[in-house]
Design a protein around this motif. Structure first.
Motif, mmCIF file in Angstrom:
data_model
loop_
_atom_site.group_PDB
_atom_site.id
_atom_site.type_symbol
_atom_site.label_atom_id
_atom_site.label_comp_id
_atom_site.label_asym_id
_atom_site.label_seq_id
_atom_site.Cartn_x
_atom_site.Cartn_y
_atom_site.Cartn_z
ATOM 1 N N GLN A 240 -40.783 -16.207 -7.346
ATOM 2 C CA GLN A 240 -42.460 -15.452 -7.072
ATOM 3 C C GLN A 240 -41.897 -13.868 -6.790
ATOM 4 N N SER A 241 -41.301 -14.145 -5.712
ATOM 5 C CA SER A 241 -41.110 -12.803 -4.516
ATOM 6 C C SER A 241 -40.564 -11.075 -6.308
ATOM 7 N N GLU A 242 -39.362 -12.120 -6.451
ATOM 8 C CA GLU A 242 -38.705 -10.921 -7.215
ATOM 9 C C GLU A 242 -39.277 -10.853 -8.570
ATOM 10 N N ALA A 243 -40.616 -11.731 -8.916
ATOM 11 C CA ALA A 243 -40.722 -11.384 -10.246
ATOM 12 C C ALA A 243 -42.126 -10.625 -10.053
ATOM 13 N N ALA A 244 -42.254 -10.365 -8.535
ATOM 14 C CA ALA A 244 -43.558 -9.695 -8.562
ATOM 15 C C ALA A 244 -42.863 -8.594 -7.720
ATOM 16 N N THR A 245 -42.186 -7.878 -7.618
ATOM 17 C CA THR A 245 -42.053 -7.112 -6.980
ATOM 18 C C THR A 245 -40.529 -5.958 -7.994
ATOM 19 N N GLY A 246 -39.906 -7.063 -8.554
ATOM 20 C CA GLY A 246 -38.296 -6.344 -9.425
ATOM 21 C C GLY A 246 -37.465 -6.522 -7.728
ATOM 22 N N LYS A 247 -38.093 -6.745 -6.931
ATOM 23 C CA LYS A 247 -36.702 -6.412 -5.810
ATOM 24 C C LYS A 247 -36.109 -7.265 -5.861
ATOM 25 N N PRO A 248 -34.928 -7.585 -4.781
ATOM 26 C CA PRO A 248 -34.745 -8.465 -4.224
ATOM 27 C C PRO A 248 -35.322 -9.634 -3.301
ATOM 28 N N PHE A 249 -35.058 -10.174 -3.333
ATOM 29 C CA PHE A 249 -36.179 -11.155 -1.960
ATOM 30 C C PHE A 249 -35.621 -10.908 -0.411
ATOM 31 N N VAL A 250 -34.411 -12.258 -0.907
ATOM 32 C CA VAL A 250 -33.572 -12.550 0.452
ATOM 33 C C VAL A 250 -31.815 -11.700 0.244
ATOM 34 N N LYS A 251 -31.650 -11.444 1.402
ATOM 35 C CA LYS A 251 -30.189 -11.188 1.644
ATOM 36 C C LYS A 251 -29.442 -12.342 1.678
ATOM 37 N N TYR A 252 -29.495 -12.869 2.568
ATOM 38 C CA TYR A 252 -28.500 -14.281 3.115
ATOM 39 C C TYR A 252 -29.925 -14.555 3.706
ATOM 40 N N TRP A 253 -29.496 -16.009 2.832
ATOM 41 C CA TRP A 253 -30.027 -16.889 3.156
ATOM 42 C C TRP A 253 -29.371 -18.447 3.405
ATOM 43 N N LEU A 254 -29.699 -19.069 4.865
ATOM 44 C CA LEU A 254 -29.094 -20.092 6.021
ATOM 45 C C LEU A 254 -29.987 -21.099 5.718
ATOM 46 N N HIS A 255 -29.163 -22.080 5.461
ATOM 47 C CA HIS A 255 -29.606 -23.931 5.090
ATOM 48 C C HIS A 255 -29.209 -24.746 6.596
ATOM 49 N N VAL A 256 -29.671 -25.343 7.141
ATOM 50 C CA VAL A 256 -29.443 -25.832 8.141
ATOM 51 C C VAL A 256 -29.693 -27.644 7.748
ATOM 52 N N GLY A 257 -28.476 -28.416 8.250
ATOM 53 C CA GLY A 257 -28.278 -29.908 7.953
ATOM 54 C C GLY A 257 -28.715 -29.961 8.306
ATOM 55 N N PHE A 258 -29.160 -31.559 7.207
ATOM 56 C CA PHE A 258 -30.117 -32.521 8.356
ATOM 57 C C PHE A 258 -29.206 -33.670 9.191
ATOM 58 N N LEU A 259 -30.694 -34.058 10.354
ATOM 59 C CA LEU A 259 -30.223 -35.187 11.271
ATOM 60 C C LEU A 259 -30.165 -36.667 10.260
ATOM 61 N N GLN A 260 -29.061 -36.700 11.094
ATOM 62 C CA GLN A 260 -29.242 -38.264 10.473
ATOM 63 C C GLN A 260 -29.313 -39.496 11.457
#
Length: 466
Positions: A240-260
Motif C-alpha cells: 500500500q505505502s509503496e504503491a501510494a508514494t513510489g518510495k521505499p516504505f521501510v529501511k529495516y524490518w525487525l520481527h520478534v519471535g514467539f513466546l511458546q
RNA sequence: GGCGACGUAGCCAAGUGGUAAGGCAGAGGACUGCAAAUCCUUUAUUCCCCGGUUCAAAUCCGGGCGUCGCCUCCA
C-alpha cells in the motif's frame, strides 16, 4: 556500530538511518478487544528495548505505536458483551497503557488510534484508487496485488505459493484471492464511517500505512512487529505505502519471535495464554520484564513457571548487589581505585558491544551478572566512590534495558521515615549484640523479618533490605 | 506442498572458524553467635546424528533426524 537483522534481506546489516542522527520507528501495537497476553508483551517490551537502546546511542528517536481500536474482533466482542465498540476499545486501551507502564515501557511519542484517522485512511485509499492500485467492489475497496510488482518480497514467497494458500470469504468480491480489503462495507448494525464508497470502516492493514505516513513520513527507518505479522500484515502495508508514494516504505524490518508454552505458540485462539494480571499475582512486573528479555528477541522463548522463578531469582541477585552498593555509598570510607574504574569501563563496553549486535539482550544481561559478581567479591574493600561509580553504571545499563533494581514502590517520604525507624531498631540491636544479649537481638531481627524486612550483618555494620 | 526459525549441561541461554559466556537448580567448602547475603570450588573433553572442507568447526558445506512457526484473524 549497531547491526540489525533485517527480515527483508534476511541478513544482519549495519544500521544507518535515513537522516543522520534521527531514527523513525513504527511498531504495531495492540488490538484493544481484550487484555494482551504475555506473548504480546514480549514484543511490546522488546520494542521498548530497541527504542531505549537507540536513544542511548544518541539518536533522536521518534517512536510511533498504533492502537487498533476498530476491527472484526472488537466488533465481535462488543456484540457478545453488549457494549459499544468504542467503550470496549477505550477500556482495553487504558489497560494496555497501564500494564505497559508497570512493565517499564515508556509511552510512545504518539499512540495514534485508527478511529481518529479515518480521514487520512480514506485519502490514502482514494490515492491508491486514482493510481490504479485499488478498486471498489460492492461497497468494499480492495488492493490489487497484481499491480504491485514486488508483492511477496518481504515474506519471501512466490506469488503462486501465496495464491495457493489464500482464501476468499463468502461475500467478498475480490478479483484475486491475494487482494485484500482497504475498506469494508458496513454490515447491518455495525459501527460505520461515511466514505466515497459508501458507509463502512477501514481494513486492518491500511491504518498502519496511513498513520505511519502521517507521523513519520513516506519512508521510515524501523518497522517492528511479531513474526506472525510479516505476512500478510506487513507485506500488505508495504504494498500500500509503496504503491501510494513510489518510495521505499521501510529501511529495516525487525520481527520478534514467539513466546511458546508447552512446545507451542502462545495465542488467544489456542487458549493457552496467560495475562500480565495473572502473573503479577505472583511475580513483580520487573521480574516478568527480566524474563521476557532473557533470550535473544528473534529466538523462540519458552514459558514455564520454573523459568519465571529462575528469572525472578536472577533479578534478585542483581538487586542484592545494588542494595549492597547503596549501603557502601552511605557507609564506606571515601576512595577511588584506578584498576576498578578500568574494569568498569571494560564491562560497559562489553555491554554495548552485545547490544550493538542486533540487540543481544541475553549477552548484555550476562555482563550485568559479571558486574555483580565483581562488586560482590570486592564488597569488603568497596570505597565510597568505587561503589558510587558501580551503582551508576548498573543504573545506566539497567536503564537501557528498562530494568529498575531498586524498589520504587515506597514513596520518598515513607522511605525516609522507615529509614529513621529502622535505624533506631538496628542501633538497639547492635547494643544488645555488644553485650551478647542474643535474645533481644534475635527478637528484633525476627520481628522485622515477619514484616518482610531482612537484617544483614556486614563488615560495614548492619543493613536492611526488603 | 511453499517459506522460515530452532536443536549447546538437570532447566534456561550466549557464542557463527581458534579450542564451550551468563543465570537458575544441585553438591562441597569459606565467612557468621545462629542466620541472611556473598565468595570459592564443582556439574558439557563437548555443542541432535552422519559424512566433508580446514592446521583448526558448536561455528562453513552436503545429507539425515527432531521441534516450532508462517502461508487464514494473530505480537
Amino acid at each position: 556500530m549497531l547491526r540489525v537483522y533485517n527480515s527483508m534481506t534476511r541478513t544482519k546489516e549495519q544500521f544507518i538511518p535515513t537522516r543522520p542522527g534521527e531514527v523513525s520507528v513504527y511498531s504495531c501495537g495492540p488490538t484493544v478487544y481484550d487484555e494482551p497476553h504475555i506473548g504480546n508483551w514480549r514484543s511490546f517490551v522488546i520494542f521498548d528495548v530497541f527504542r531505549r537502546y537507540l536513544k542511548h546511542k544518541g539518536f533522536k528517536v521518534t517512536f510511533v505505536q498504533n492502537i487498533t481500536d476498530i476491527d472484526d474482533k472488537i466488533i465481535k466482542r462488543a456484540n457478545e458483551t453488549g457494549v459499544h465498540p468504542t467503550t470496549l476499545a477505550d477500556k482495553f486501551t487504558a489497560i494496555y497503557l497501564e500494564q505497559a507502564r508497570l512493565l517499564g515501557n515508556e509511552p510512545a511519542d504518539v499512540h495514534p488510534r485508527a478511529t481518529e484517522h479515518v480521514g487520512n485512511i480514506i485519502e490514502l485509499i482514494q490515492c491508491l484508487i486514482d493510481k490504479g492500485f485499488a478498486y471498489a467492489a460492492g461497497g468494499d475497496v480492495y488492493f490489487d496485488t497484481s499491480r504491485f510488482q514486488t508483492y511477496g518480497a518481504l515474506s519471501g514467497q512466490p506469488i503462486e505459493e501465496l495464491e495457493a494458500g489464500a482464501r476468499v470469504e463468502i461475500g467478498e468480491m475480490k478479483k484475486s484471492p491475494l487482494d485484500f480489503a482497504l475498506w469494508k462495507a458496513k454490515k447491518p448494525g455495525e459501527i460505520y464511517w461515511d466514505s466515497p464508497w459508501g458507509p463502512g470502516r477501514p481494513g486492518w492493514h491500511i491504518e498502519c500505512s496511513a498513520m505511519s505516513m502521517k507521523y513519520l513520513g513516506d519512508t521510515i527507518d524501523i518497522h517492528t512487529g511479531g513474526v506472525d505479522l510479516k505476512f500478510p500484515h506487513h507485506e500488505n502495508e508495504r504494498a500500500q505505502s509503496e504503491a501510494a508514494t513510489g518510495k521505499p516504505f521501510v529501511k529495516y524490518w525487525l520481527h520478534v519471535g514467539f513466546l511458546q508454552i508447552g512446545g507451542e505458540r502462545m495465542g488467544k485462539s489456542l487458549g493457552n495464554f496467560l495475562t500480565l494480571s495473572q502473573l503479577m499475582k505472583k511475580y513483580d512486573p520487573m521480574a516478568i520484564r527480566f524474563y521476557l528479555i532473557s533470550a535473544h528477541y528473534r529466538s523462540p522463548l519458552n514459558y514455564s513457571e520454573e523459568l519465571l522463578q529462575s528469572s525472578a531469582a536472577g533479578l534478585k541477585r542483581l538487586q542484592n548487589t545494588v542494595s549492597m552498593l547503596s549501603h557502601a555509598v552511605a557507609a564506606a570510607s571515601p576512595g577511588q581505585d584506578a584498576a576498578w574504574e578500568a574494569l568498569l569501563r571494560e564491562f560497559k563496553s562489553r555491554f554495548y558491544e552485545a547490544m550493538d549486535d542486533d540487540f543481544n539482550t541475553a549477552d548484555a544481561i550476562a555482563v550485568l551478572f559479571d558486574i555483580a559478581r565483581a562488586a560482590n567479591t570486592h564488597s569488603g574493600e568497596m570505597k565510597r566512590e568505587m561503589a558510587q561509580e558501580t551503582l551508576s553504571l548498573l543504573e545506566e545499563l539497567g536503564e537501557v534495558l528498562g530494568l529498575r533494581f531498586l524498589d520504587g514502590k515506597a514513596a520518598a517520604e515513607d522511605a525516609a521515615l522507615v529509614e529513621g525507624l529502622l535505624r533506631i531498631l538496628l542501633d538497639l540491636r547492635e547494643e544488645a549484640r555488644k553485650v551478647k544479649d542474643w535474645k533481644t537481638a534475635d527478637h528484633i531481627r525476627d520481628a522485622l523479618s515477619s514484616l518482610g524486612i531482612t537484617i544483614e550483618d556486614t563488615p560495614l555494620g548492619p543493613r536492611y533490605r526488603r
